[in-house]
Design an enzyme around this catalytic site. Sequence first.
Site, PDB file in Angstrom:
ATOM      1  N   SER A 228       0.828  -1.200   0.000  1.00  0.00           N
ATOM      2  CA  SER A 228       0.000   0.000   0.000  1.00  0.00           C
ATOM      3  C   SER A 228       0.870   1.261   0.000  1.00  0.00           C
ATOM      4  CB  SER A 228      -0.956  -0.045   1.199  1.00  0.00           C
ATOM      5  OG  SER A 228      -1.969   0.916   1.086  1.00  0.00           O
ATOM      6  N   ASP A 323      -8.317  -5.198  -6.200  1.00  0.00           N
ATOM      7  CA  ASP A 323      -7.994  -4.251  -5.139  1.00  0.00           C
ATOM      8  C   ASP A 323      -8.978  -3.085  -5.178  1.00  0.00           C
ATOM      9  OD1 ASP A 323      -6.835  -2.489  -3.350  1.00  0.00           O
ATOM     10  OD2 ASP A 323      -4.816  -2.670  -4.172  1.00  0.00           O
ATOM     11  N   HIS A 357      -6.762  -6.082  -1.690  1.00  0.00           N
ATOM     12  CA  HIS A 357      -5.649  -5.217  -1.277  1.00  0.00           C
ATOM     13  C   HIS A 357      -4.777  -5.845  -0.200  1.00  0.00           C
ATOM     14  CE1 HIS A 357      -3.521  -1.425  -0.978  1.00  0.00           C
ATOM     15  NE2 HIS A 357      -3.687  -1.426   0.342  1.00  0.00           N
TER      16      HIS A 357
END
Length: 418
Positions: A228, A323, A357
């Site tokens: 991330s 994601d 994600h």
Amino acid sequence: MSSQVRLRLLPRARCLFDEPIKVKVEGLRSRQVVTMRARLTDDKGVVFSSSATYRADGSGEVDLNRDPSLGGTYVGVEPMGLLWSMRAQKSHKKFQKATSLKPQLVNFSVHEGEGRILAEETNERILIGDGVSRVPVQEGNISGVLFTPPGGGLFPAVLDILTFKSETRASLLANKGFVVLAISLVEGKFESFEHYPRFHLDHFKEAIDFLKQQPKVDSKGVGIIAKSKGADIALSLATFVPGIKAAVSINGCSANVGIPLYYKKQQILSPLQYDFSKLITSESGTNIVKYIFEDPLAEKNKGSLIPIEQAKTHLLLAAGEDDHNFDSKRYMDQMVERLKRHGKENFESVSYPGAGHLLQPPYKPFCPSCAHGLFPFIGSWGGEPKAHAAAEVHLWKKIQEFFRTHLSCDAAQTKAKL
């Protein structure tokens, strides 16, 4: 419980957190239908559970490596389905294992239909194998936890940059023969991007230098792993800071997201901006973030693009194609195209259809949504549980192979034993 029925966890009931186990039931009636259940309580006291219906074979046995679930929280032949399909009893909760000191206990049980327990067994899933040391670090600007494998070394070293506080990835890598320093992207609670006028690569370089100075570390170069927002920091380190031999970016952006980035008292990357009016909020209160960010390739955002073609580092780029937080596959494709355009071959890329994600070490309960971490709302992470779980297994093996290949040190093959 029935004295005739036995639930077995093989090869043993105690294992490393990232190791699969075989679940078998013996002593049932021929073709008997039973319900298998798993249950755990995480470090925050949140209960997660799963269940699946199985039919015994003619000998009265159920083997999760062989037999399909007929219904429940998953269907089909899924040997570790009882773990990854667990659901929190409270909405929008992520499985949390903040420290590695205590094993995660998972109760497996077999029930007659939905009723009485016929047999049960506890799986002790440990994060630190015998001989692995865990040392909190508070030195200069560094605040983290250092994990060191048993033995004399020298070992390859990895810096693990975290957005969610967790020691899981770092401790498990230490079991595989890596010295790992786990640090948080920011200290304390990350409230929003607006609270941070700038990030400094110097702070992360300080952590890298600390790792190189450890007596058991092969000081020629270190690896970095992050996901991330942490991933664009990792890629920036690989680009601007010497001495990094391998970097893993998981669901990261091709640009510097949200906060100006400085190094040696100068701004090196402007922030990729975002627009909350493009946030998609569901009826359940979850938020899809991926569309709020501006296009990194737009002319006005060129100053935020990470010039990864300058990196002399080996790169592993990984993306979940479902994601909901970043447009990770598109960002990864942008980076691959940029590297190829500059004639670079120092990279690998992998993407996973159906993965979201939160790609992490395998066999955790799948998390569709929870508190975002970088924004003050509930984030939707995307992913289909079965595909996401399979992606985690594949990526975790790939990460280890990648670091072993590019962090040259014979001791990288060392594995701690239970």
